[in-house]
Design an enzyme around this catalytic site. Structure first.
Site, PDB file in Angstrom:
ATOM      1  N   HIS A 136       0.745  -1.025   0.132  1.00  6.54           N
ATOM      2  CA  HIS A 136       0.017  -0.194  -0.360  1.00  6.54           C
ATOM      3  C   HIS A 136       1.172   0.872   0.165  1.00  6.54           C
ATOM      4  O   HIS A 136       2.209   1.820   0.513  1.00  6.54           O
ATOM      5  CB  HIS A 136      -0.848   0.076   1.601  1.00  6.54           C
ATOM      6  CG  HIS A 136      -2.196   0.786   1.359  1.00  6.54           C
ATOM      7  ND1 HIS A 136      -2.238   2.166   1.109  1.00  6.54           N
ATOM      8  CD2 HIS A 136      -3.258   0.892   1.114  1.00  6.54           C
ATOM      9  CE1 HIS A 136      -2.985   3.232   1.622  1.00  6.54           C
ATOM     10  NE2 HIS A 136      -3.780   2.038   0.780  1.00  6.54           N
ATOM     11  N   GLU A 161      -7.895  -5.164  -0.181  1.00 11.54           N
ATOM     12  CA  GLU A 161      -8.512  -5.988  -1.619  1.00 11.54           C
ATOM     13  C   GLU A 161      -8.430  -6.850  -1.790  1.00 11.54           C
ATOM     14  O   GLU A 161      -9.384  -7.616  -2.144  1.00 11.54           O
ATOM     15  CB  GLU A 161      -7.526  -5.205  -3.260  1.00 11.54           C
ATOM     16  CG  GLU A 161      -7.786  -3.594  -3.579  1.00 11.54           C
ATOM     17  CD  GLU A 161      -7.006  -2.389  -3.312  1.00 11.54           C
ATOM     18  OE1 GLU A 161      -6.034  -3.006  -2.257  1.00 11.54           O
ATOM     19  OE2 GLU A 161      -7.288  -1.918  -3.043  1.00 11.54           O
TER      20      GLU A 161
END
Length: 241
Positions: free
Chosen positions: A129, A182
């Site tokens: 991320h 996700e």
């Protein structure tokens, strides 16, 4: 409602009216699948939608604010945000993360699969991320729901997650690559019966609320957003006057 209707029309099925009695998430599942969702599925999707309503100045949110700062209307700002959101590195990631889990198949194949992808210079969808250097807290929340819902997919996801994290630590020392939202978003949506091609639209259904809040806030500032850029190319062949 429009997204669910378009999905059903493309599949040759009639659109369905919303069911306010089922709540926002339950109604969304109803409009997609035509079946009244189990309470635990509606609860899990509710948690997903709430956790993804807003997430700071993400690429799509920044896009919406830039368009708004130019004086464009709400429709233009939302459409621009959707264009950014559709990219595989942003809102288009949940289905690709689940596709990767399908490719891996069994936990014992995870490390080999990661090595092949890293060697080829590919990204490992569902991990890493731009902001978080630990596990994405939204992923931690959704993992709890995935485990509660149970089934082979949840079990596979938990086992593969650990194998992938350890493989990435070995292959990319010094990089903090942990599970992002996700990865488990795809698992939860699959468990709740959301068609895979509707993962990104479901994500957008939540995020449009956040975009709307940012658009309203941006309208209070009359200045256009225009980031500065510094030229770093070769110098001009001759001095400029």
């Amino acid at each position: 409602m429009l997204q669910a209707a378009l999905f059903r029309l493309r599949a040759g099925m009639p659109p369905l009216e919303p069911r306010p009695d089922l709540g926002a998430a339950g109604s969304w599942l109803w409009m997609l699948t035509g079946q009244e969702p189990a309470p635990e599925h509606a609860e899990a999707v509710t948690a997903y939608l709430i956790s993804t309503v807003d997430h700071g100045f993400s690429a799509s949110t920044f896009t919406a604010r830039v368009v708004t700062s130019a004086g464009a209307d709400v429709a233009a700002a939302v459409c621009a945000a959707l264009g950014t959101f559709s990219g595989p590195l942003h809102g288009g990631a949940p289905d690709r993360a689940l596709d990767a889990l399908d490719e891996i198949g069994t936990p014992d194949r995870a490390r080999e699969w990661v090595r092949e992808r890293v060697t080829a210079g590919e990204r490992i969808m569902g991990f890493g991320h731009p902001v978080y250097r630990t596990m994405d807290p939204r992923a931690a929340l959704l993992r709890e729901y995935a485990v509660q819902l149970g089934g082979p997919l949840a079990s596979l996801a938990v086992q593969v997650e650990q194998e992938v994290i350890e493989a990435l630590a070995e292959l990319k020392p010094g990089r903090e690559l942990h599970t992002n939202v996700e990865y488990y978003a795809g698992v939860v949506m699959e468990q709740c019966g959301i068609p895979r091609e509707m993962f990104t639209p479901t994500f957008a259904t939540a995020r449009v609320v956040g975009w709307g809040a940012h658009i309203l806030e941006q309208t209070r500032d009359p200045r256009i957003i225009r980031p500065a850029a510094e030229y770093v190319g070769p110098p001009a062949p001759a001095p400029l006057p």
